[in-house]
Scaffold this active site. Sequence first.
Site, PDB file in Angstrom:
ATOM      1  CG  MET A  30      40.070 -17.245  14.637  1.00 58.61           C
ATOM      2  SD  MET A  30      41.264 -16.461  15.723  1.00 58.61           S
ATOM      3  CE  MET A  30      41.929 -17.883  16.564  1.00 58.61           C
ATOM      4  N   GLY A  31      39.785 -20.260  10.772  1.00 58.53           N
ATOM      5  CA  GLY A  31      40.409 -21.187   9.823  1.00 58.53           C
ATOM      6  C   GLY A  31      41.083 -22.342  10.542  1.00 58.53           C
ATOM      7  CG  HIS A  37      36.194 -25.085  12.656  1.00 56.22           C
ATOM      8  ND1 HIS A  37      37.458 -25.614  12.698  1.00 56.22           N
ATOM      9  CD2 HIS A  37      36.246 -23.947  13.395  1.00 56.22           C
ATOM     10  CE1 HIS A  37      38.257 -24.822  13.403  1.00 56.22           C
ATOM     11  NE2 HIS A  37      37.542 -23.810  13.854  1.00 56.22           N
ATOM     12  CD  GLN A 148      29.268 -27.056  26.572  1.00 49.84           C
ATOM     13  OE1 GLN A 148      28.177 -26.571  26.281  1.00 49.84           O
ATOM     14  NE2 GLN A 148      29.411 -27.871  27.576  1.00 49.84           N
ATOM     15  CG  MET A 184      38.436 -32.678  16.932  1.00 50.03           C
ATOM     16  SD  MET A 184      38.097 -33.009  15.226  1.00 50.03           S
ATOM     17  CE  MET A 184      37.991 -34.789  15.305  1.00 50.03           C
ATOM     18  CB  SER A 186      43.190 -24.539  14.726  1.00 47.62           C
ATOM     19  OG  SER A 186      41.829 -24.337  14.435  1.00 47.62           O
TER      20      SER A 186
HETATM   21  P1  AMP Z   1      38.229 -21.054  16.090  1.00 48.62           P
HETATM   22  O1  AMP Z   1      38.441 -21.203  14.615  1.00 48.62           O
HETATM   23  O2  AMP Z   1      39.140 -21.890  16.921  1.00 48.62           O
HETATM   24  O3  AMP Z   1      38.160 -19.611  16.514  1.00 48.62           O
HETATM   25  O4  AMP Z   1      36.791 -21.667  16.393  1.00 48.62           O
HETATM   26  C1  AMP Z   1      35.661 -21.246  15.663  1.00 48.62           C
HETATM   27  C2  AMP Z   1      34.447 -21.868  16.299  1.00 48.62           C
HETATM   28  O5  AMP Z   1      34.567 -23.282  16.291  1.00 48.62           O
HETATM   29  C3  AMP Z   1      34.267 -21.440  17.767  1.00 48.62           C
HETATM   30  O6  AMP Z   1      32.884 -21.225  18.008  1.00 48.62           O
HETATM   31  C4  AMP Z   1      34.766 -22.650  18.510  1.00 48.62           C
HETATM   32  O7  AMP Z   1      34.187 -22.797  19.789  1.00 48.62           O
HETATM   33  C5  AMP Z   1      34.314 -23.768  17.590  1.00 48.62           C
HETATM   34  N1  AMP Z   1      35.090 -24.987  17.857  1.00 48.62           N
HETATM   35  C6  AMP Z   1      36.434 -25.106  17.906  1.00 48.62           C
HETATM   36  N2  AMP Z   1      36.788 -26.370  18.229  1.00 48.62           N
HETATM   37  C7  AMP Z   1      35.634 -27.059  18.406  1.00 48.62           C
HETATM   38  C8  AMP Z   1      35.328 -28.401  18.752  1.00 48.62           C
HETATM   39  N3  AMP Z   1      36.259 -29.314  19.000  1.00 48.62           N
HETATM   40  N4  AMP Z   1      34.018 -28.772  18.839  1.00 48.62           N
HETATM   41  C9  AMP Z   1      33.033 -27.860  18.591  1.00 48.62           C
HETATM   42  N5  AMP Z   1      33.265 -26.573  18.257  1.00 48.62           N
HETATM   43  C10 AMP Z   1      34.544 -26.174  18.162  1.00 48.62           C
END
Ligand code: AMP
Length: 300
Positions: A30-31, A37, A148, A184, A186
Site C-alpha cells: 500500500m506504499g 517492504h 510475517q 517497521m 507505514s
Molecule cells: P503494507 O504496505 O503495509 O500493506 O504491507 C505490504 C507487505 O509488506 C505485506 O506483505 C506486509 O506484511 C509486509 N510488511 C509490512 N511491514 C513489514 C515488516 N516490518 N517486515 C516484513 N514485512 C513487512
Amino acid sequence: MKKVKSVSEIRRLITESKKAGKTIGFVPTMGGLHAGHISLLKRARELSEFVVASIFVNPVQFGPGEDFSEYPRDEDGDCRILEENGCDLVFLPDASEIFSDSRKIGISIDRLTDHLCGSSRPGHFEGVLLIVAKLFNIVAPEMAFFGQKDAQQAVIIQRMAAELDFPVKIVICPTVREEDGLAMSSRNLYLSRQDRISAAGMITGLREAFAAAGKGERDPSVLKALIEERMKASGFEPDYIEIVRAGSLDPVDRIEGTVLMAAAGYLSSTRLIDNIAFRAAGKRVEEVLLEFPDWSRHGK
Ligand code: AMP
C-alpha cells in the site's frame, strides 16, 4: 523500472516477460515503503526473474473511522525506493481502474477471521482477499511475497491461493524491525515522539512471554498476562492479545506445536500489531517463520 497505471498495459508487459521465459515475483504493497517492504523486494529479486510491485491503498479493506484518508502516500519517494531495490515494474492503479461502482462479488472467509485482527476489523480481510485475488489475476505471478508481521493476512492469503487454485507460491518473509525491536510499519509515521519510544513495549512483552515459554511455561493465559502487563506499562491500550494455532488460527489451551502469539494495541489513536511465531516441542521452544500445511488438493 516501468510505471504502469492500466490493467491492459500491465497485462501486455507481463505477457511479454512470460514469453521471454521469465518467472514473475510479485510484492503487493500500500506504499509508505520502508525496510520491511524492501526485504520482500530483495527476496523476490533472489527467487524470480521479473519483479513486480504494486502500490494501491485499497479502499475496501479499511473500515469506517479507520485511516484510509490519512494513510501515507508518496508515489515519487516510493518509486525511487522500488527502483533502487531491483523492482522491474510497478503497478500504480487508480481505484477506478480496479473497482467498478457496481461491485457484486466478494470472497468470504470461514473461521480464520474469528480471532486476532479479524474480530476487531470486521470486513478487513474480505477486502484484502478481494484485492489480492484481483492483483494475482492481473499480475499472474509464480511467486508472491508477504511479511510475517501481518501473520493472519499471510495465513488467509495462503489459504485462498490453495483453496481457489491460484497457481502462485506464497513466500513469507521475516518481520524487519527497528533497533529497539519495533516492527517497521507505514503507520509508525503517525507516532508522536513519546509514543514512538513506548511502541517497543509490544515486542518487549511478546519477547518476555517467549522467554517464559523457553523456561517451560505452557499456559497461554500466563503468557498473555505477561504481554498485557508490559503493553499497559508502556502506555498501550491493548486491543487483543492471543495465542493461536499457526494453521487454523484457533486459540490454544496449551502451548504445544507451532503457535502464533500475536498482539494489537493502541498508542493514542495509532493501532499497531506484532507477533512471534514459535514451535514448542517438549522443553524446547524455537522461533519460526510461519509454516503452512499443504492444504491444496493438488499438492502445490
Ligand atoms: P503494507 O504496505 O503495509 O500493506 O504491507 C505490504 C507487505 O509488506 C505485506 O506483505 C506486509 O506484511 C509486509 N510488511 C509490512 N511491514 C513489514 C515488516 N516490518 N517486515 C516484513 N514485512 C513487512
